[in-house]
Motif scaffolding. Structure first.
Motif, PDB file in Angstrom:
ATOM      1  N   UNK A  90     -11.841   4.488  -6.261  1.00  0.00           N
ATOM      2  CA  UNK A  90     -11.702   5.893  -5.841  1.00  0.00           C
ATOM      3  C   UNK A  90     -10.784   6.038  -4.643  1.00  0.00           C
ATOM      4  N   UNK A  91     -10.817   5.063  -3.723  1.00  0.00           N
ATOM      5  CA  UNK A  91     -10.118   5.218  -2.452  1.00  0.00           C
ATOM      6  C   UNK A  91      -9.049   4.155  -2.214  1.00  0.00           C
ATOM      7  N   UNK A  92      -9.479   2.913  -1.985  1.00  0.00           N
ATOM      8  CA  UNK A  92      -8.547   1.893  -1.510  1.00  0.00           C
ATOM      9  C   UNK A  92      -7.371   1.699  -2.466  1.00  0.00           C
ATOM     10  N   UNK A  93      -7.659   1.588  -3.741  1.00  0.00           N
ATOM     11  CA  UNK A  93      -6.623   1.309  -4.736  1.00  0.00           C
ATOM     12  C   UNK A  93      -5.565   2.409  -4.781  1.00  0.00           C
ATOM     13  N   UNK A  94      -5.979   3.630  -4.488  1.00  0.00           N
ATOM     14  CA  UNK A  94      -5.066   4.763  -4.577  1.00  0.00           C
ATOM     15  C   UNK A  94      -4.338   5.058  -3.273  1.00  0.00           C
ATOM     16  N   UNK A  95      -5.022   4.893  -2.154  1.00  0.00           N
ATOM     17  CA  UNK A  95      -4.506   5.415  -0.896  1.00  0.00           C
ATOM     18  C   UNK A  95      -3.935   4.356   0.046  1.00  0.00           C
ATOM     19  N   UNK A  96      -4.429   3.117  -0.037  1.00  0.00           N
ATOM     20  CA  UNK A  96      -4.064   2.133   0.974  1.00  0.00           C
ATOM     21  C   UNK A  96      -3.016   1.165   0.441  1.00  0.00           C
ATOM     22  N   UNK A  97      -1.916   1.067   1.146  1.00  0.00           N
ATOM     23  CA  UNK A  97      -0.894   0.085   0.836  1.00  0.00           C
ATOM     24  C   UNK A  97      -0.982  -1.105   1.776  1.00  0.00           C
ATOM     25  N   UNK A  98      -0.235  -2.141   1.451  1.00  0.00           N
ATOM     26  CA  UNK A  98      -0.257  -3.363   2.261  1.00  0.00           C
ATOM     27  C   UNK A  98       1.035  -4.114   2.015  1.00  0.00           C
ATOM     28  N   UNK A  99       1.638  -4.625   3.077  1.00  0.00           N
ATOM     29  CA  UNK A  99       2.889  -5.336   2.903  1.00  0.00           C
ATOM     30  C   UNK A  99       3.055  -6.478   3.876  1.00  0.00           C
ATOM     31  N   UNK A 100       3.928  -7.417   3.517  1.00  0.00           N
ATOM     32  CA  UNK A 100       4.349  -8.484   4.410  1.00  0.00           C
ATOM     33  C   UNK A 100       5.832  -8.269   4.695  1.00  0.00           C
ATOM     34  N   UNK A 101       6.179  -8.292   5.976  1.00  0.00           N
ATOM     35  CA  UNK A 101       7.520  -7.935   6.419  1.00  0.00           C
ATOM     36  C   UNK A 101       8.117  -9.076   7.238  1.00  0.00           C
ATOM     37  N   UNK A 102       9.365  -9.409   6.948  1.00  0.00           N
ATOM     38  CA  UNK A 102      10.103 -10.381   7.753  1.00  0.00           C
ATOM     39  C   UNK A 102      10.976  -9.610   8.739  1.00  0.00           C
ATOM     40  N   UNK A 103      10.871  -9.985  10.017  1.00  0.00           N
ATOM     41  CA  UNK A 103      11.548  -9.279  11.093  1.00  0.00           C
ATOM     42  C   UNK A 103      12.420 -10.248  11.869  1.00  0.00           C
ATOM     43  N   UNK A 104      13.590  -9.788  12.265  1.00  0.00           N
ATOM     44  CA  UNK A 104      14.443 -10.554  13.176  1.00  0.00           C
ATOM     45  C   UNK A 104      14.865  -9.646  14.329  1.00  0.00           C
ATOM     46  N   UNK A 105      14.842 -10.203  15.528  1.00  0.00           N
ATOM     47  CA  UNK A 105      15.279  -9.436  16.692  1.00  0.00           C
ATOM     48  C   UNK A 105      16.762  -9.120  16.588  1.00  0.00           C
TER      49      UNK A 105
END
Length: 248
Positions: free
Chosen positions: A232-247
């Protein structure tokens, strides 16, 4: 110093302790194109799947830090299983404030930005271990859709939802910290299912084997609502990601 039993029981069958499943973790590792011998620090490493599989697949070396003795035992066993025990090691410690003894090529915190009291503090912490030109790896939730009410926030178990933003806003936050986003892999609804669904079976089997455990009533109550809250909630509303960052 250890994690409460609830977490280790709930995730007792998990190798990856976030909704980036094993295939997506492999995709992300390949996307970074790390040279053999690249050094990795993984803060709040859980069961060490990132370190162990990247050591096997890309010849990385690394150190994982976690507060859970149970998860670390799994990490060391996984390193032995994959034949990379000479390349990676694990230390039982609080990842808050942990800085590598020598600069590393990759500094990661995947799904535990509480160690820096949020994204900003975690990026600042990772920078302290990073060599010039290195890569930071951060895993973080975001709202796929704006939550319409408090019931949605609670159903997503979004305890720190005041810090959650949309995906564009999260990328903007990284930019405001002086970082370029150079790669990303996002969870989808299927990988959310593979993260959440096994928890229910773990709890059920634990209850069947330990009906009088001190946690039994808590887990029975959780099972009554967990699957429904997910669909009902998490699957529809919440995203999640892994991000690579460089200064910059």
């Amino acid at each position: 110093m250890d994690l409460p039993r609830q977490f280790t029981i709930r995730e007792s069958s998990h190798r990856v302790r976030n909704p980036i499943d094993e295939a997506k973790l492999a995709t992300f590792g390949a996307a970074l194109r790390l040279p053999p011998g690249s050094s990795v620090l993984d803060l709040a490493c859980g069961s060490g799947e990132l370190l162990c599989t990247w050591a096997r697949d890309h010849g990385c070396t690394g150190l994982g830090v976690d507060i859970s003795t149970v998860f670390l035992a799994s990490a060391r066993a996984r390193a032995e299983e994959l034949g990379v025990a000479s390349q990676v090691s694990f230390v039982h410690a609080d990842a808050r404030g942990y800085v590598a003894s020598a600069p590393v090529d990759v500094a990661a915190c995947v799904g535990a930005t509480w160690i820096g009291d949020g994204v900003e503090g975690t990026v600042s912490l990772l920078r302290q271990s990073l060599r010039p030109g290195g890569v930071m790896v951060v895993g973080e939730p975001y709202w796929r859709l704006p939550p319409p009410d408090q019931a949605t926030i609670e159903g997503c178990d979004a305890l720190h939802s005041e810090t959650f933003t949309s995906l564009p806003e999260l990328v903007e936050r990284f930019g405001a910290l002086g970082c370029d986003v150079v790669e990303m892999v996002l969870a989808d609804q299927d990988s959310w299912d593979r993260f959440e669904g096994p928890k229910w079976l773990n709890l059920r089997r634990f209850l069947d084997a330990n009906p009088d455990d001190d946690l039994a009533d808590e887990f029975r109550a959780e099972l009554r609502t967990a699957a429904l809250n997910h669909v009902r909630y998490r699957r529809e509303y919440l995203g999640w990601g892994v991000f690579a960052l460089m200064d910059r």
